[in-house]
Write a protein that holds these residues in place. Structure first.
Motif, mmCIF file in Angstrom:
data_model
loop_
_atom_site.group_PDB
_atom_site.id
_atom_site.type_symbol
_atom_site.label_atom_id
_atom_site.label_comp_id
_atom_site.label_asym_id
_atom_site.label_seq_id
_atom_site.Cartn_x
_atom_site.Cartn_y
_atom_site.Cartn_z
ATOM 1 N N ARG A 198 0.990 4.185 -2.650
ATOM 2 C CA ARG A 198 0.459 5.367 -2.578
ATOM 3 C C ARG A 198 1.734 6.129 -3.646
ATOM 4 N NH1 ARG A 198 -2.981 6.450 2.515
ATOM 5 N NH2 ARG A 198 -4.398 5.264 2.560
ATOM 6 N N GLU A 257 2.435 6.296 -7.458
ATOM 7 C CA GLU A 257 0.568 7.069 -7.756
ATOM 8 C C GLU A 257 1.083 8.536 -7.333
ATOM 9 O OE1 GLU A 257 -2.735 7.336 -6.363
ATOM 10 O OE2 GLU A 257 -3.917 5.866 -7.720
ATOM 11 N N GLU A 278 0.972 -1.435 -0.484
ATOM 12 C CA GLU A 278 -0.163 0.247 -0.109
ATOM 13 C C GLU A 278 0.492 1.299 0.164
ATOM 14 O OE1 GLU A 278 -3.582 2.322 -0.202
ATOM 15 O OE2 GLU A 278 -2.918 0.514 -0.796
#
Length: 278
Positions: free
Chosen positions: A19, A22, A15
């Motif tokens: 993040r 991105e 995760e």
């Protein structure tokens, strides 16, 4: 049996890497500039390195507040849980600065000093590589969405060892001129003895390319723990050996990754060529 802690650490790392990847992919400004230099004018830090590291450390602090952290851009906390995160917000910063695709987010988790989880996300390849100690290495294509990653993942294995003169070998170069001169001499002597040499610009991606069979082997002098912690675990879990000089673990002195049968002659040759010193 699945270890609940390593399962949790893998989920957190995936995760966090998603993040950060991105942010870096979608938030890269057109006029991206250098925020600072470190060991030399080549060794750059961009504002996006700093932003990505802050995003990752803030996320880890929220999810795992008792863990330690070691980050390339200065993040360092001791922690009390026995878990330490080793993070490189952009491995391949010069590539990122110039708009080249070979850059990655690298996140490893250590438990009591041993790397147990490694995640490398390469957003411009749309790939994530991950491994848990003893659980194999995996490639997740189109990994910009971490949900459902377990269903999309493909187990990867390094290529069977070729003879040395048929090996495609990756490497990288340091940032200081005197080191680069020595590394150029090693490449000059090594090149006639292998199939070819590749210089991609991201140690984390190079190690994952060994894991996926895209390179037969890889070596580099001058890496830091955040450069190779995640990628080396992924390479080992794909069947590669990793190390440094004979009998010595991978370190800043020298890092080598290759399958058994190629690792040994490559290591001997690099030892003879003095790849471990400037």
């Amino acid at each position: 049996m699945t270890d609940p802690l390593t399962t949790e650490l893998l989920d957190v790392a995936l995760e966090a890497a998603h993040r950060a990847g991105e942010l870096l992919r979608d938030g890269r400004p057109a006029d991206l500039g250098v925020a600072a230099t470190k060991t030399s004018p080549i060794d750059v830090v961009t504002e996006m390195d700093l932003a990505a590291e802050k995003l990752i450390t803030d996320f880890l602090a929220a999810r795992r507040p008792d863990d330690g952290v070691l980050g390339e851009e200065g993040a360092s906390t001791e922690g009390s849980s026995g878990v330490r995160w080793v993070i490189d917000p952009i491995d391949g910063t010069v590539n990122y600065l110039y708009g080249l695709p070979a850059w990655a987010v690298s996140i490893a988790a250590e438990r009591d000093g041993e790397t147990v989880v490694g995640v490398v996300t390469a957003p411009m390849r749309r790939e994530t590589y991950h491994a848990v100690l003893g659980g194999g290495a995996y490639l997740v294509p189109e990994a910009q969405e971490p949900q459902g990653a377990q269903e999309r993942r493909e187990r990867v294995h390094c290529r069977p060892a070729p003879v040395l003169d048929q090996a495609l070998v990756g490497t990288g170069f340091g940032y200081r001129t005197e080191r680069r001169v020595g590394q150029a001499e090693v490449v000059r002597a090594l090149l006639p003895q292998v199939r070819d040499i590749r210089r991609g610009g991201s140690a984390a991606i190079d190690l994952c390319d060994v894991a996926c069979g895209r390179l037969n082997g890889y070596y580099e002098r001058g890496l830091n723990p955040w450069d190779f912690a995640a990628g080396a675990l992924i390479a080992r879990e794909a069947g590669a050996l990793t190390g440094g000089r004979p009998g010595v673990p991978a370190s800043g002195e020298l890092t080598i990754a290759a399958p058994p049968g190629l690792f040994e002659p490559l290591q001997r040759l690099l030892e003879d060529l003095g790849a471990w010193h400037d």
